[in-house]
Each structure stands twice: as C-alpha cells, then as structure tokens.
Design a protein around this motif. Structure first.
Motif, PDB file in Angstrom:
ATOM      1  N   ALA A 182       0.810  -1.223   0.000  1.00 40.25           N
ATOM      2  CA  ALA A 182       0.000   0.000   0.000  1.00 40.25           C
ATOM      3  C   ALA A 182       0.843   1.273   0.000  1.00 40.25           C
ATOM      4  O   ALA A 182       0.485   2.257  -0.618  1.00 40.25           O
ATOM      5  CB  ALA A 182      -0.944  -0.006   1.196  1.00 40.25           C
ATOM      6  N   ARG A 183       1.983   1.256   0.675  1.00 42.36           N
ATOM      7  CA  ARG A 183       2.799   2.467   0.769  1.00 42.36           C
ATOM      8  C   ARG A 183       3.804   2.553  -0.356  1.00 42.36           C
ATOM      9  O   ARG A 183       4.353   1.557  -0.781  1.00 42.36           O
ATOM     10  CB  ARG A 183       3.526   2.494   2.105  1.00 42.36           C
ATOM     11  N   GLU A 184       4.066   3.752  -0.815  1.00 39.18           N
ATOM     12  CA  GLU A 184       5.044   3.973  -1.877  1.00 39.18           C
ATOM     13  C   GLU A 184       6.430   4.271  -1.324  1.00 39.18           C
ATOM     14  O   GLU A 184       7.401   4.223  -2.069  1.00 39.18           O
ATOM     15  CB  GLU A 184       4.605   5.143  -2.747  1.00 39.18           C
ATOM     16  N   TYR A 185       6.516   4.610  -0.039  1.00 39.37           N
ATOM     17  CA  TYR A 185       7.785   5.002   0.569  1.00 39.37           C
ATOM     18  C   TYR A 185       8.130   4.082   1.723  1.00 39.37           C
ATOM     19  O   TYR A 185       7.263   3.566   2.414  1.00 39.37           O
ATOM     20  CB  TYR A 185       7.706   6.445   1.076  1.00 39.37           C
ATOM     21  N   LEU A 186       9.428   3.906   1.938  1.00 43.21           N
ATOM     22  CA  LEU A 186       9.935   3.046   2.995  1.00 43.21           C
ATOM     23  C   LEU A 186      10.738   3.864   3.998  1.00 43.21           C
ATOM     24  O   LEU A 186      11.356   4.863   3.642  1.00 43.21           O
ATOM     25  CB  LEU A 186      10.845   1.971   2.396  1.00 43.21           C
ATOM     26  N   SER A 187      10.758   3.391   5.228  1.00 39.39           N
ATOM     27  CA  SER A 187      11.563   4.038   6.267  1.00 39.39           C
ATOM     28  C   SER A 187      13.007   3.552   6.168  1.00 39.39           C
ATOM     29  O   SER A 187      13.316   2.579   5.481  1.00 39.39           O
ATOM     30  CB  SER A 187      11.003   3.679   7.649  1.00 39.39           C
TER      31      SER A 187
END
Length: 90
Positions: free
Chosen positions: A17-22
């Motif tokens: 679902a998310r396009e960015y990672l930590s």
C-alpha cells in the motif's frame, strides 16, 4: 513486516500500500545497518525525501530503492577478467 517479507516485496514487485519506505525498512531489505543506510542517504547514493515538522523523518521511494538495487547488481562475468571462467570443484 519481517526482513524477508520486506526483501521479497521489493524483489517480486508486490504492490504494498505504501510507496515510501523508512530507513529501518530499507536497512532490512538490503541487509545493512540503519546507520549505513543513513550514510548512503546523506551521501546521496540513495535518493530520499524528508517529511515532518522539522523534516527529520526520512523516506525512500520504493522505485528509487529498486533502481539502486538494479544499478548495483553484480551479474555473472561482470567483474573484469572473469569472462568465460566458470566455477570448478577442483
């Protein structure tokens, strides 16, 4: 998400679902420490964005991480002097 699940999501191209990672997620995917990933971001080896009030939260786009992995992939025979040399058992 476990380290193996995170790595598999990028490798298989699964749409999470998310396009960015930590930083922590990227470290798990690459098998590196968080400080190493932070250094890579600082040195601009991996593109990132900063968010939050003080812009202290760093996020890395999945597409940028995939591009980094692809650009740094070492294939068979890609090292100088190894063309045509196979692995032997003896």
């Amino acid at each position: 998400m476990s380290r193996e699940q995170a790595k598999q999501a990028v490798v298989d191209g699964d749409h999470v679902a998310r396009e960015y990672l930590s930083i922590k997620e990227v470290a798990a995917i690459l098998g590196l420490s968080e400080s190493t990933v932070r250094n890579m971001v600082r040195d601009r080896r991996i593109p990132s964005i900063r968010t939050g009030n003080a812009q202290r939260t760093v996020r890395i786009a999945k597409t940028d991480l995939e591009a980094h992995i692809a650009a740094n992939r070492v294939g068979v025979g890609s090292a100088p002097g190894v063309e045509g040399k196979g692995i032997s058992n003896g």
